[in-house]
Design a protein around this motif. Structure first.
Motif, mmCIF file in Angstrom:
data_model
loop_
_atom_site.group_PDB
_atom_site.id
_atom_site.type_symbol
_atom_site.label_atom_id
_atom_site.label_comp_id
_atom_site.label_asym_id
_atom_site.label_seq_id
_atom_site.Cartn_x
_atom_site.Cartn_y
_atom_site.Cartn_z
ATOM 1 N N GLY A 1 86.494 -67.727 -1.078
ATOM 2 C CA GLY A 1 85.441 -68.738 -1.001
ATOM 3 C C GLY A 1 85.453 -69.500 0.310
ATOM 4 N N PHE A 2 86.627 -69.793 0.819
ATOM 5 C CA PHE A 2 86.710 -70.491 2.107
ATOM 6 C C PHE A 2 86.374 -69.553 3.273
ATOM 7 C CE2 PHE A 2 89.853 -73.640 0.101
ATOM 8 C CZ PHE A 2 88.912 -74.658 0.030
ATOM 9 N N LEU A 3 86.866 -68.335 3.201
ATOM 10 C CA LEU A 3 86.639 -67.413 4.326
ATOM 11 C C LEU A 3 85.168 -67.064 4.483
ATOM 12 C CD1 LEU A 3 89.562 -64.841 4.275
ATOM 13 C CD2 LEU A 3 89.358 -66.981 5.518
ATOM 14 N N ALA A 4 84.445 -67.033 3.376
ATOM 15 C CA ALA A 4 83.069 -66.553 3.438
ATOM 16 C C ALA A 4 82.070 -67.644 3.807
ATOM 17 C CB ALA A 4 82.673 -65.941 2.091
ATOM 18 N N ARG A 5 82.485 -68.890 3.806
ATOM 19 C CA ARG A 5 81.526 -69.969 4.036
ATOM 20 C C ARG A 5 81.049 -69.995 5.493
ATOM 21 N NH1 ARG A 5 81.549 -74.734 5.994
ATOM 22 N NH2 ARG A 5 79.723 -75.972 5.500
#
Ligand SMILES: Cc1ncc(COP(=O)(O)O)c(C=O)c1O
Ligand SMILES: Cc1ncc(COP(=O)(O)O)c(C=O)c1O
Lengths: 452, 490, 452, 490
Positions: free
Chosen positions: B95-99
Motif C-alpha cells: 500500500g505504501f509502495l504503490a501510492r
C-alpha cells in the motif's frame, strides 16, 4: 529496551570502567537548567514491532486505489522482484558511504557500473553517483552550468514553461538564494511544444544555459536538435531534462543537435523505483568530460591497488564539501545510494531491448488510451505535438471535478492543469506497460459515466 | 581464483536477456507517431545478460561490503546504529509502495497520518515549534534552514547580513550550505578544550552576521558548555542560531536544541532515527524551527483539520511565505516511514534511552582505549556519543598514522572510525559506537585496537601495508584522480 | 527465453563442440514414436513476471479476511521482519543440502544451533534437522519407537482420540503400510482430557509406545506426568506431541513423569513460519541420546578440520537413505531446511522470556475470549480441563451454520468438531498474541448477531 | 582474525533481549488457570541476545554458504537451476501468507485456483491422468506412489505381491520408500552402457512383483532406451511402473512419462520447477497417475465445479479410496505457488525449452570435459541433462580421487558435482549444469577442471589437501560420528 542490548550487568561494568556512578553523571557538562525541558509527553508509549506494523499496515491499506493514470514526473512500472530483494540485502542496505574503499568494493563497483549505464543511456561521457531527485538535480545542473560556462557572465538561465512546474519551482527555490534568475520561455498553445520562434527574443542576450525538457510536462516531444543548436549558437550551455525510459527510443541528449547537450539530469524513479509517495527516488546527472570537475556529487573512479589489481575508489573529491568546504561544487553529502543501486540492478535486468519494449508499450498504451478517451463526446487532445507516454486532454467539464468523481470510483484519472497552467478543463494522463486493455477500458467506462 | 569481480558489462552477450522482465517488443507501427528524427539510432549500451547473471553478479558484489548487518561500524559523526528490519518491512508494504505522490488527499489519509504524527514527535524531541519533513538529507535540511534564516532577514528588510559564522570543527556541509544560500562563511576557532573560542566569536559577530551554524555536541565529541553565552552573543548581534542535528543522538531525551536557544535545526533521520545509509543514501533531513521561522518552513507538510479529523497537505498556496519545495514531490517518504516506525517502537521512554546509552557506550570505549594506550584529544572532557583519539604521537614516533590504524582494523573485521575529521585535530580518529552495539562488540574492537598498537610498535611496516584480507589492497587514489576512468568501455 | 541465457551464437558454438547439428539430435536415443506425445496445449502461453505477479496478487487478494480465530494445528503469531528477510537471503534460499561441508558451514552451523534450540526447548538430548511437518513427524516417531523399543515385539501403538485428528489420519496413512496399528484411547467427555483410567484396560498388553499430546486437540492440558509414568510402567516408550510455543510455560517432555518422554515431535510452524495455507512448515523431532541412531532425518555434528578448527558436518549418515538405502531409518531426503532456518532465527530473536510472553498472551487472550463468548446466552465451555490457547465451546445452534454466517462477515470464528468428533454444536477457538481486545470484541459482537 | 563464527549461544547474556519482538510479560495471575504441576520450572535455554546480534550473526553465517545465487552449482541429480526471485515475491504476498490452511472454501478461491491450474499443468507435461500436489518432497511423493501401487493390488486382493524392483543405479530414496511401504526390495543390475540389464529384469519379475521404480533418464545420466520393453515386462508380470521424476528436467516437453508407459510418477518441483532448495528443503513432490490409480491419489486436491466456477477441496469424504493425507494440512503450499509462478512464466513453449537446453548444456559440458582429459562413464551415450565422469584412472595412477577434485573445485569458487553417486560407477562425478547457466559459466567450470587435472598430475598432494580457501579445511567426519557432539553446551 528495544534496540539497546545492555543488561544491568553491562551497565555497571561500563560505569565502573568509566569511573561514574550513574549514567546521568555522564551528562554533567550540560548546564542543569537546560536539561529535561520536556518529558516527551507528545510521544506515545513505545510499542512492539507487531503493533506498529499492524498500525502501519492498516494505514497503508487506507490509501489503496484500484487504478491510476497519474504521471507528472513519477511513473508506474513493473519492478522485477530481484531488484529490491538484492538492494535490501544488509550489505547494501546497512553500509555507509564507501569512505573505506577496501571494505566497500561492492558499493563502489555498483556505482562505477551505474555511472557507465547512465552515461550510455544519455549518450554523455560521465555521470555522478546520484543527486536527491530530478528537480533538485536540475538546480544543481543550473549552478553547474553557471560555473562551467566560462564565456557567460550572467546569472540567468532560460527555462521552458512546459518544463514540469514542480521542477521549475524547486529549482527556483534552490538557486534564487544565489541570485540566479530563471527566465521562462513560453510554449506554443497549439502544439504544446517549446518552439525556437519563442526563443528569438533572447538572441544575443547573455544566458548561461537553456534548459530543454524531453518530453516536456505535457508529454510532448520537443524539437531538441533545433533547440540545442540555437542555444549553442547563442553561447549557452544546454541542460537536458529527460525521462530515462524514453531514452531507449529517443535520441540521447549527447546526440542532440550538432554538439549534443552539455549537462543531463532527470528523475531516476522510472528505473525500478517504486512510486512510494515520492521518494526515495534519485536524480541522475551526466555531463561532457570537460565539465566533470564542475559536477557536484560523488564520483567513482577505477584504479589499481598496491598489487596492480583493479579496484574502485571515490575520486575527484576535491569538488566535494568534506574536502573543499565552502568552495565545494555543492553541499550534497548523503545521496540516494540505495535507489541508485536498485536502478543499476533494474537496468541490468531490463537490458537495452527490454527498456525499448517498456518504452514502446508506454507510448502505445498512452496513444491507445488517448484514442479511447477522445472517442467520448467532448474529450479531445489539447495539443498537436507528438507525445511519449503522457498526453493532455480537454474535457467538456471542469477537470478537477471530474477527477474527484473518478477518485470516488477509486480511479485516479490524471492530473489537473488548472493550478499550474490555468487550463481548467485539461487533464494530463499517463499509461505505461503495466496497464492492460482491461484497465484502459475500465477508465474509459468510468469517464463516460462521470461525463454523462 | 582471483576475487576480482567482472563488471556486469563483461557478462553481456548480444541477444541475451532476462526476458521474463520485459514486455514483448512493440511493432514499429505502434511507434509511428514518434518522428524518426527524434528516434535513437543505436540501442543504449545496457548489458545484455540473464536474470541469473544479474542476481549472481550483484549478490557477489554485495559480499564485498562491510555493513552494520555484518560488522561493528564505529564511524564517528555517522551514527551507524542498527537499522530495524521491521521498519523496512513496514515501509515496503504494498500500500505504501504503490501510492503515487500526487494522489489526492482522499486517497492519502493513511500516509498523511504517519507524516503528521512524525512531525509532532520531532517537534517534541527537539523542542521546536514546527517541523517540515521535506528535506531529503542532512545537507538539504541545512540548506532549508539557512534559506529560512535568509528569508527571515529578507522579510525584515535586514539585508546587510551577509555572513554565516561556523566553528572550524564543523562538518563540510555547513560552509558549503552557507555558500549555496548566498552567504559568505566566517570560521570561528575552537579552543583546546573543544569548546568554541567565545572571545573570537564575540569579535566575529556583528551587523553582518546572518547566523551561526553549529552542532552540539560538536564534532569534537564534546558538549559545548557555553551554549547559552554563544546563543546570547549571536542573538544580540541580530543573528539566528542554526543547529546541525547530525549529533542529536548524543542528547536525545536529555536536552533539546529548542531549549538551548536554537532557532532552526535539521535532523538526520538516517542517523538518529536509525534509517539505513544504503551505501551512501537516501536519508532524510527534516527541519524544525522556533516560532519566528514558522512562516518559512519548506513545503509540503502534513496538516490536520481537528474538526473533521481529515489530513491534508500544507503547501505554498496556504503558506505563501514558505521557502518552497526542495524536490519535485515531498521528500524521501520511504525514509520517513522507517523513522516513524522507529519512533513508534521506541516511544517516549525509548527516546530518552538513546542519548543515555549512546553516551554510556562512548565514554566506556574512550576510557578503555585510553587504558590500552591511546591518546584522547580532549582527555579532560566527557565524551558525548562519540570521541576523538589523536595518533599524533604514533605518527611521529612510529610513523604509523591514523589512516594506517584504520586500514589495519579492516583486517580485524572491524570497520574503521572516521579519519581526519574534524581537521583541527591531527591524526584523529572519530569514534562512535552507538547505543545498539553490545559491550562484547566494543570489547572486540578494543582488543583489535590494542593488538594494532602492539603491532605498530613491533612491526610498523606491516601495519602501514594493511589491509591484507580485503578484496583489494590499498588503492592508488592518485592514479584514480589523474587518469580519470569513470565509465567502462570495452 | 525466460531463465535461459543462450543466444543463437551460444547454441551454435555448443552444438559445434558436441558435433551435433540441431538440439533435436541430442534426443536421438529416445524412441521416436514416444516423443512429442503432446504439444502441451493445456498450458497457457508464457507470460512475463509482471503479468503473472499481477494475476497471483489478485488471487491472493481474493482470499483475504478480516479476522481469524482458527487454530487446529496452525497458529497466527507475530513474525519478526528479520526472520524472513534473512532466511530468504540467496545464500540460504538457493543452497542445496550441505553435502559439501566446507562450502556449507553457514547452513550446517544453523542446523547445529537449531538442534540445540529444539533440544533445550523440549528438554531432550538431541534433535534432528527437521522432518516434513508435525503429522508426518508423528508417523516417523511411531516407526522409530517400534525400532527403539527392544522390549516390545508388537506393531501397535496407543494414540489418544484427543490427538489432532489430522495427525491421527496422516500418521495412520503412513504407518499402516508397514502393518502398524494405532489403537485409540478415548478421552473423557467431561474433562476433555485423556485420563489414566481409560488406559487401565491396556495394562499388561504389548504396545511399543503411547502417544501423549500436550495440549491436546481441544486445547486441554493433559496430566502428562501420570500418562508418562503409566506408559513406562507398562514397557512402552512415550512419544510426546507438543506445541512449541507452549513449552515456554509448560513442563518440557524431557521432564514428564519420572523419566521423561522418549521421543518428542511437533509442528514447528508457530516458531516464525507464516500460516501460508499449510506449508512449508516443519516438523521438529527430538529424543533421548540412547535412541539417536534410530532417529530419521539429517543430523549435524560438531567436529574439527585438518587444522583443528571447529567445523560442522553431516553425521550418523549411516541412518540415511543415501547411504543405507533399504535399511535406512526413513526415506526422508529433502526436509524443511528453510523453514527450520527461519525458526532458528525466530527462536534467537524471541528469546526465552519473549517466548514465555507470547505463550502467556496466547493463553490469557484465549481465556478472555472464552469468557467473553460464554457470556453470551447459550454459549458455554465444553470441557472442564485447563487449556493452553484453544478451547472448545458449545453453541446453542449448529456450529457449521454459525461458522458459515460468521465467514460471511469475514470472520473465521473457529473450527467445527462435527466431522471429527460428531460434536455438532461445538467449535474450537483460538486466540494468540496478535489479537487485540478490539479483535476479540469484534468477534463477540458478530457472534451475538449471528446467534440472535 | 579467525573466521570462526561464534555460536548464537555464545552471544547470550542473562537479561539481554530483542525486546521489540515480544509482547510485554503477562502477570502470573493471568496464568493462574494453568496448574502449577504442569508449569516449566526453568526457562528454556534459548539465547538471550539483541536484535542486532541476531541479524549480524545469521547474516555472517549465510556468507559461509555456496548457493546458486553466488556460484555455479552443477550438482548432478539435484537440478540446481536459477530460482526466480519473482516466484518468491509472489508466494510471499501478504494474502497468501496469511491464509489459514483450514479457511473455508469461500475464503480460498484464489489459492485453490492456483492449485487447480498447477494440477492441470503437471498432468499435461507428464501425460498422466490425475495429479495430487499433497506430497511434501520427492521422497514423500515416492511414498505416495508406492502406497498407491499397494492400494491398487490390495483392492484387487492381489496380495502375493511383496517385492519392488529397483535398478541398482537408483537413488537411495527408492529402496527406502519401498520398505516404508512394506515391500521387499530386489535390485536389478545395470549394464555397461547404462541401460537396465533387461534379461536380469525378466528373471526378477514374477507374481511377487508389485512394481518397478526407475527414473528415465536414469541416474547414470542416460536415457533408458529399452523403456518400452521394460514396461511390457513389468506389466506382463502384473506389476506397475513407477517413475522417479527427479530427472524430469531432461525430457520436459520432449517425451512424457505417461507416454512411456508409467503408471505413477512423482515430480520434484524443487528441481524441475525451479523452486529453491533452501539449504535442504522444503520441496514438493506431487504425484501423477494413470487411469487405474486415480482412485488412490493422496488428498486433498483442488477440484472445480465447472457450472458454478467454484473451486473446492477433494478430500477423503469424496474420494474414500484415497491413500489419505500425508501431512496435517495439504502440502507445501508456498512451494506450490512458486512452481505455479514458474510454470506460468514458462508457458507451453518454455516447458519444451527446458528439456532442450538442459540437454544441450550437459552434452556440451561433457564433450568439453572429455576434451580436456576426463573420462566419461558412458562415452558412447548421449548425455541427458547430466552425465558421469569416472576418475578411476586418476585415483589409481595419481591417487587423486573424485572427492579430491570435488574439494579442489571449491577453491576455484565452483560448487562440486555430486560425488560417489550412483554407486556403481567407481570414483564418479555426476554433473548437471541445467539450462539456466550460461556458456561462460560452464567455460569457467571447464577451465577449473582442466587446471585441477593439471594440478593432479604435477602436485597431487596439494589437491588432496584442498580446499584452502573455505571457512574450514577438510573436516574430521570420523570424529564427528564417534564423539557425537550434536547440541551445544557451555
Ligand atoms: C555533522 C554533520 N553535519 C551534516 C551532515 C550532512 O548530512 P547528510 O549527509 O545527510 O547530508 C553530516 C553527515 O555526515 C554530519 O556528520
Ligand atoms: C533421483 C532422485 N530421486 C529422488 C529424490 C528424492 O527427492 P527429495 O529429496 O525431494 O525427497 C532425489 C533427490 O535428491 C533424486 O535425486
Amino acid at each position: 529496551m528495544p534496540y539497546i542490548p545492555h543488561t544491568p550487568d553491562d551497565v555497571s561494568a561500563m560505569l565502573d570502567a568509566i569511573g561514574a556512578e550513574r549514567i546521568e553523571d555522564l551528562f554533567d557538562e550540560i548546564p542543569a537548567h537546560l536539561k529535561a525541558g520536556s518529558s516527551l509527553d507528545a510521544l506515545p508509549e513505545g510499542r512492539g514491532e507487531m503493533e506498529v506494523t499492524r498500525l502501519m499496515a492498516e494505514r497503508a491499506e487506507q490509501d489503496r486505489y484500484a487504478l491510476s493514470f497519474l504521471g507528472g514526473g513519477a511513473y508506474q512500472h513493473h519492478i522485477p522482484a530481484a531488484v529490491w530483494e538484492i538492494a535490501t540485502r544488509g550489505e547494501f542496505y546497512t553500509a555507509y558511504t564507501p569512505y573505506q574503499a577496501e571494505a566497500s568494493q561492492g558499493t563502489l563497483q555498483v556505482i562505477y557500473e551505474y555511472q557507465t549505464l547512465i552515461a550510455r543511456l544519455t549518450g554523455m561521457d560521465v555521470a555522478n553517483a546520484s543527486v536527491y531527485d530530478g528537480a533538485s538535480g536540475l538546480a544543481e545542473a543550473v549552478l553547474m552550468a553557471l560555473r562551467a560556462n566560462r564565456k557567460s557572465k550572467s546569472n540567468r538561465v532560460l527555462v521552458p514553461e512546459a518544463l514540469n512546474p514542480r521542477y521549475r519551482s524547486a529549482c527556483d527555490a534552490i538557486v534564487r538564494n544565489q541570485d540566479v534568475a530563471l527566465d521562462t520561455v513560453p510554449f506554443c498553445g497549439q502544439a504544446g511544444q517549446t518552439l525556437t520562434d519563442s526563443l528569438s527574443k533572447y538572441e544575443g542576450e547573455d544566458y548561461a544555459a537553456l534548459v530543454i525538457s524531453q518530453p516536456n510536462y505535457f508529454g510532448s516531444l520537443e524539437d531538441v536538435d533545433a533547440l540545442t543548436n540555437w542555444a549553442h549558437a547563442n553561447g549557452m550551455l544546454v541542460i537536458a531534462v529527460v525521462n530515462p525510459t524514453s531514452l531507449a527510443l529517443l535520441t540521447p541528449p549527447g546526440e542532440w543537435g550538432s554538439e549534443g547537450a552539455d549537462i543531463v539530469v532527470g528523475e531516476g524513479q522510472p528505473l525500478g523505483i517504486p512510486l512510494s509517495s515520492g521518494g526515495p527516488y534519485f536524480g541522475f546527472m551526466a555531463c561532457k568530460q570537460k565539465h566533470v570537475r564542475q559536477m557536484p556529487g560523488r564520483i567513482i573512479g577505477r584504479t589499481v591497488d598496491l598489487e596492480g589489481k583493479q579496484g574502485f575508489t571515490l575520486t575527484l573529491q576535491a569538488r566535494e564539501q568534506h574536502i573543499r568546504r565552502s568552495k565545494a561544487t555543492s553541499n550534497i553529502c548523503t545521496n540516494q545510494g540505495l535507489a541508485m543501486t536498485a536502478a543499476t540492478i533494474y537496468m541490468s535486468l531490463i537490458g537495452p531491448d527490454g527498456l525499448a519494449s517498456v518504452a514502446g508499450h508506454c507510448h502505445a498504451n498512452t496513444q491507445k488510451l488517448a484514442d479511447k478517451l477522445t472517442a467520448i463526446d467532448g474529450v479531445e487532445r489539447a495539443f498537436t505535438a507528438p507525445t511519449f507516454h503522457e498526453v493532455v486532454l480537454f474535457l467538456p467539464q471542469d477537470a478537477d471535478t471530474v477527477l474527484a468523481r473518478l477518485a470516488e470510483k477509486d480511479i485516479l484519472g490524471g492530473l489537473g492543469l488548472a493550478k499550474d497552467y490555468g487550463m481548467k478543463n485539461a487533464i494530463l494522463v499517463n499509461a505505461t506497460e503495466v496497464h492492460t486493455e482491461g484497465d484502459l477500458d475500465l477508465f474509459v467506462a468510468a469517464m463516460k459515466e462521470v461525463l454523462a | 581464483m582471483s576475487n576480482e569481480t567482472k563488471l556486469i558489462f563483461q557478462h553481456s552477450r548480444p541477444g541475451r536477456s532476462a526476458n521474463a522482465q520485459a514486455p514483448r517488443p512493440v511493432s514499429e507501427g505502434q511507434l509511428s507517431a514518434i518522428p524518426a528524427s527524434l528516434r535513437r539510432k543505436q540501442k543504449p549500451g545496457l548489458p545484455e545478460v540473464s536474470e541469473l547473471d544479474v542476481v549472481r553478479h550483484y549478490t557477489n558484489l554485495s559480499s564485498k561490503n562491510f555493513a552494520i548487518d555484518k560488522q561493528f561500524y564505529p564511524l564517528g559523526s555517522c551514527t551507524m546504529k542498527y537499522n530495524p528490519r521491521g521498519a523496512n518491512r513496514a515501509a515496503m508494504l504494498p500500500g505504501f509502495l504503490a501510492r503515487h505522490p500526487l494522489a489526492p488527499a482522499s486517497h492519502s489519509q493513511g500516509y498523511l497520518a504517519c507524516l503528521y504524527d512524525l512531525q509532532n514527535f520531532l517537534k517534541e524531541v527537539t523542542g521546536m515549534k514546527g517541523v517540515s519533513l521535506a528535506p531529503m538529507a542532512g545537507a538539504q535540511g541545512e540548506f532549508a534552514g539557512v534559506a529560512m534564516i535568509r528569508a527571515y532577514h529578507d522579510a525584515r528588510n535586514d539585508d546587510g547580513r551577509t555572513e554565516i559564522l561556523i566553528p572550524e570543527a564543523a562538518h563540510g556541509t555547513n560552509p558549503a550550505t552557507a555558500v549555496m544560500c548566498g552567504y559568505k562563511v566566517r570560521e570561528v576557532p575552537v579552543g583546546k578544550d573543544g569548546d568554541v573560542d567565545l572571545e573570537a566569536l564575540k569579535q566575529a559577530c556583528g551587523p553582518q552576521t546572518a547566523g551561526l551554524m553549529m552542532t552540539n555536541p560538536s564534532t569534537c565529541g564534546v558538549f559545548e558548555r557555553q551554549i547559552e553565552a554563544i546563543a546570547k552573543t549571536v542573538h544580540d548581534a541580530g543573528g539566528l542560531l542554526y543547529y546541525d542535528g547530525a549529533n542529536l543522538n548524543a542528547i536525545l531525551g536529555k536536552v533539546r536544541p529548542g531549549d538551548m536557544g536554537f532557532d532552526v535545526i535539521h535532523m538526520n533521520l538516517h542517523k538518529t532515527f536509525a534509517t539505513p545509509h544504503g551505501g551512501g543514501g537516501p536519508g532524510a533531513g527534516p527541519v524544525g524551527v522556533s516560532q519566528r521561522l514558522l512562516p518559512y518552513l519548506p513545503t509540503p507538510m502534513a496538516g490536520l483539520d481537528e474538526d473533521s479529523g481529515e489530513y491534508s497537505w500544507i503547501d505554498t498556496d496556504t503558506l505563501p511565505t514558505s521557502i518552497g519545495h526542495l524536490s519535485a514531490f515531498m521528500g524521501n517518504a520511504g525514509v520517513l516511514l522507517r523513522a516513524y516506525f522507529y519512533a513508534m517502537v521506541l516511544g517516549r521512554e525509548g527516546m530518552i534511552r538513546v542519548g543515555e546509552y549512546s553516551t554510556l557506550a562512548a565514554n566506556y570505549l574512550l576510557k578503555r582505549l585510553q587504558h590500552v594506550g591511546y591518546t584522547a584529544a580532549y582527555p579532560e572532557r566527557r565524551a558525548s556519543h562519540e570521541f576523538i583519539l589523536t595518533l599524533a604521537k604514533e605518527a611521529k614516533e612510529l610513523n604509523v598514522t591514523a589512516m594506517d590504524v584504520a586500514k589495519r582494523l579492516l583486517d580485524y573485521n572491524q570497520h574503521a572510525p572516521t579519519t581526519y575529521f574534524p581537521l583541527l585535530v591531527p591524526e584523529c580518529l572519530l569514534i562512535e559506537p552507538t547505543e545498539t552495539e553490545s559491550k562484547e562488540a566494543m570489547d572486540d574492537f578494543i582488543a583489535a585496537m590494542e593488538a594494532i598498537l602492539h603491532e605498530a610498535k613491533t612491526d610498523p611496516d606491516m601495519v602501514k601495508e594493511a589491509p591484507f584480507t580485503q578484496p583489494v589492497r590499498r588503492l592508488d587514489d592518485v592514479k584514480a584522480a589523474r587518469e580519470l576512468d569513470l565509465t567502462w568501455s570495452e
